[in-house]
Design a protein around this motif. Sequence first.
Motif, mmCIF file in Angstrom:
data_model
loop_
_atom_site.group_PDB
_atom_site.id
_atom_site.type_symbol
_atom_site.label_atom_id
_atom_site.label_comp_id
_atom_site.label_asym_id
_atom_site.label_seq_id
_atom_site.Cartn_x
_atom_site.Cartn_y
_atom_site.Cartn_z
ATOM 1 N N TYR A 20 27.342 42.647 165.961
ATOM 2 C CA TYR A 20 27.887 42.626 164.605
ATOM 3 C C TYR A 20 27.810 41.202 164.069
ATOM 4 C CZ TYR A 20 29.806 47.328 165.146
ATOM 5 O OH TYR A 20 29.937 48.679 165.319
ATOM 6 N N SER A 24 25.328 45.320 161.349
ATOM 7 C CA SER A 24 25.213 45.565 162.782
ATOM 8 C C SER A 24 23.779 45.891 163.150
ATOM 9 C CB SER A 24 26.132 46.713 163.222
ATOM 10 O OG SER A 24 25.673 47.951 162.708
ATOM 11 N N GLN A 44 27.183 47.551 156.949
ATOM 12 C CA GLN A 44 28.392 48.289 157.292
ATOM 13 C C GLN A 44 29.501 48.190 156.252
ATOM 14 O OE1 GLN A 44 28.385 50.303 159.644
ATOM 15 N NE2 GLN A 44 26.953 49.641 161.206
#
Length: 237
Positions: free
Chosen positions: A206, A214, A225
């Motif tokens: 991440y 990610s 994300q």
Amino acid sequence: LIPSTVDFKYVTDIQIRNEDGNSVIFAAVASGIYKGTTHQSGPTNGLFRSDDGGESWEQVLPNISGVDEPYAVSDIKIQSDGRIYVGTMETPDLQGGATIFYSDEGTAGTWTIYEDVKTLIEGASYENIPGRVILAAAPSADSVVYALFAVGYEDGFVYYKSRYIYKTTDHGVTWNSINIPDYDYATLAWHALAATVSPDDPDHVYAGGLDVWSTLNGGNSWLHQSDWSLMYWGGGC
């Protein structure tokens, strides 16, 4: 406040390593500019080591090449094999950023330096100020570490974006560039820049700027994300 640290201005990270049953503390110390005033750490910038619970400290990094002061430190990671990785940041004079060190001993004179990215940044025509390094170590593979680099440019003020992510798979001996999530994934990289690796998979990473991204394949491709603009305008993630 630990009395021996009263002159440290900015402590950007603290890590503790077990050395034969003794908890050895490593503190990342830097100077900085806040509201136009330079706050200089004393006795210097650097990576400070204490093996007596913070009673006393030794600065263990070398001086910046051509400059009579130690590197300012932005991040420390200690891998499961005990190897210590250190990322640097720029001093108030814009010296010494975008550099990585590693050592198995963590003492003065034992550090290996990696500054290819620093040299790459300095050779650019515009975004050419080496900034801070953020490190992410893979818990399940002690040979794997990721490094996010901030790159600065002047426009009435020094702004930083993250333009490079590098990865080592051989304990820091060699580093190779991987894809960044997006050209503008980290546009406030002087403070909004972070990364972490899954505890079970060294390819699952991440990376965060204003948004979180990610990767499941070690940086070959990235998934978006979160979207800060939706959060800011009240639309949710």
